[in-house]
Design an enzyme around this catalytic site. Structure first.
Site, PDB file in Angstrom:
ATOM      1  N   ASP A   4       0.865  -1.195   0.000  1.00  0.00           N
ATOM      2  CA  ASP A   4       0.000   0.000   0.000  1.00  0.00           C
ATOM      3  C   ASP A   4       0.899   1.242   0.000  1.00  0.00           C
ATOM      4  OD1 ASP A   4      -2.347   1.567   0.119  1.00  0.00           O
ATOM      5  OD2 ASP A   4      -2.331   1.621   2.302  1.00  0.00           O
ATOM      6  N   CYS A  68      -4.525  -1.663  -1.886  1.00  0.00           N
ATOM      7  CA  CYS A  68      -4.735  -0.243  -2.127  1.00  0.00           C
ATOM      8  C   CYS A  68      -5.707  -0.117  -3.294  1.00  0.00           C
ATOM      9  CB  CYS A  68      -3.393   0.398  -2.482  1.00  0.00           C
ATOM     10  SG  CYS A  68      -3.522   2.098  -3.045  1.00  0.00           S
ATOM     11  N   CYS A 176     -11.289   2.509   0.395  1.00  0.00           N
ATOM     12  CA  CYS A 176      -9.866   2.820   0.570  1.00  0.00           C
ATOM     13  C   CYS A 176      -9.450   1.995   1.769  1.00  0.00           C
ATOM     14  CB  CYS A 176      -9.684   4.310   0.845  1.00  0.00           C
ATOM     15  SG  CYS A 176      -8.015   4.717   1.450  1.00  0.00           S
TER      16      CYS A 176
HETATM   17  N1  DGL Z   1      -4.968   2.919   0.961  1.00  0.00           N
HETATM   18  C1  DGL Z   1      -5.058   3.409  -0.332  1.00  0.00           C
HETATM   19  C2  DGL Z   1      -6.326   3.053  -1.046  1.00  0.00           C
HETATM   20  O1  DGL Z   1      -6.912   2.037  -0.749  1.00  0.00           O
HETATM   21  C3  DGL Z   1      -4.357   4.676  -0.739  1.00  0.00           C
HETATM   22  C4  DGL Z   1      -4.571   5.937   0.027  1.00  0.00           C
HETATM   23  C5  DGL Z   1      -3.680   7.049  -0.529  1.00  0.00           C
HETATM   24  O2  DGL Z   1      -2.452   6.908  -0.456  1.00  0.00           O
HETATM   25  O3  DGL Z   1      -4.240   8.036  -1.033  1.00  0.00           O
HETATM   26  O4  DGL Z   1      -6.757   3.726  -1.944  1.00  0.00           O
END
Ligand code: DGL
Length: 260
Positions: A4, A68, A176
């Site tokens: 991530d 992610c 997210c």
């Molecule tokens: N945890 C990530 C996601 O699921 C990314 C968050 C980020 O870095 O903006 O989108």
């Protein structure tokens, strides 16, 4: 390997470790490229490929979980083209949300994820029962990062972010991987009438399938010590270290990306 931009993928790690406590895990986060939800798509894809490559060269991996949504909604084809091991992505849990929603669904995700064609297609394909509202926020991602480092959350900002959900939805898709880390705070603000769905458990089951693990391995064994790597040096944080050690991670190691 679990990947991530930050600590969000730890919400997916939790579900994988619960199902498979005895597998070796290398968690890498690209804090040098954070926040991914605001990166240009080509920059994002290039960084993810580089991170997976670095870890594969140093450690060798059997499978990668791109924990992610911002990356999975755009980088999976390039990763699958470049690497021969299985690449498991996470995508917003809109399909299960559609099965339980009665009033409306809010997709709470990053600005990147809510703007993707992939996300629009998922909605068209899987949601036919209720209206969908999209909220793209990096502030909430920052809050999850802050929470795990022991910081106080700005309750007023949190209230502002979730305000549009109240009159619209009875189901919130945490699109997210950072957001399940804030589920207590979100739930305290939205009340019991709102149900949250995320993809963590589905991803853990997918890992079992992809690695072709037999039922006897699932849930069995002593807890392994896990490795955690960051692409930029991580400032000391006792709170984060405590959190990680409870998940059986050893100290964070800096793993720079050449040329990134
Ligand atoms: N945890 C990530 C996601 O699921 C990314 C968050 C980020 O870095 O903006 O989108």
């Amino acid at each position: 390997m679990i990947f991530d931009s930050g600590v969000g993928g730890l919400s997916v790690h939790k579900d994988i470790a619960a199902l498979l406590p005895n597998i070796d895990v290398i968690y890498m986060y690209d804090n040098a490229g954070y926040p991914y939800g605001e990166l240009e798509p080509n920059v994002l894809v290039e960084r993810v490929v580089k991170c997976v490559d670095v870890v594969n060269q140093q450690y060798g991996v059997d499978a990668v979980v791109i924990a992610c949504n911002s990356a999975s909604t755009i980088a999976l084809p390039s990763l699958r083209e470049r690497f021969s091991f299985p690449i498991i992505g996470v995508v917003p849990a809109l399909k299960p949300a559609n099965l339980i929603a009665k009033q409306g669904i809010t997709l709470l995700a990053t600005p990147g994820t809510v703007s993707r064609a992939y996300t629009r297609e998922l909605i068209e394909q899987f949601v036919d029962s209720v209206p969908v509202q999209l909220i793209g926020t990096t502030e909430l991602v920052n809050m999850a990062e802050k929470k795990l480092r022991g910081g106080q959350l700005d309750q007023q900002l949190l209230r502002q972010i979730v305000e549009p959900i109240k009159s619209h939805s009875d189901v919130v898709v945490l699109g997210c991987t950072h957001f399940p880390l804030l589920e207590d705070e979100l739930s305290a603000m939205l009340g019991e009438q709102v149900t949250f769905v995320d993809s963590g458990e589905a991803i853990a089951r997918r890992v079992v399938e992809v690695l072709k693990l037999s039922d006897s391995v699932v849930g069995e064994g002593s807890k392994k010590c896990h490795t955690i790597l960051s692409s930029a040096p991580e400032p000391n944080s006792e709170a984060l270290e405590r959190y990680l050690s409870k998940l059986n991670f050893s100290a964070i190691q800096h793993c720079p990306l050449k040329g990134a």
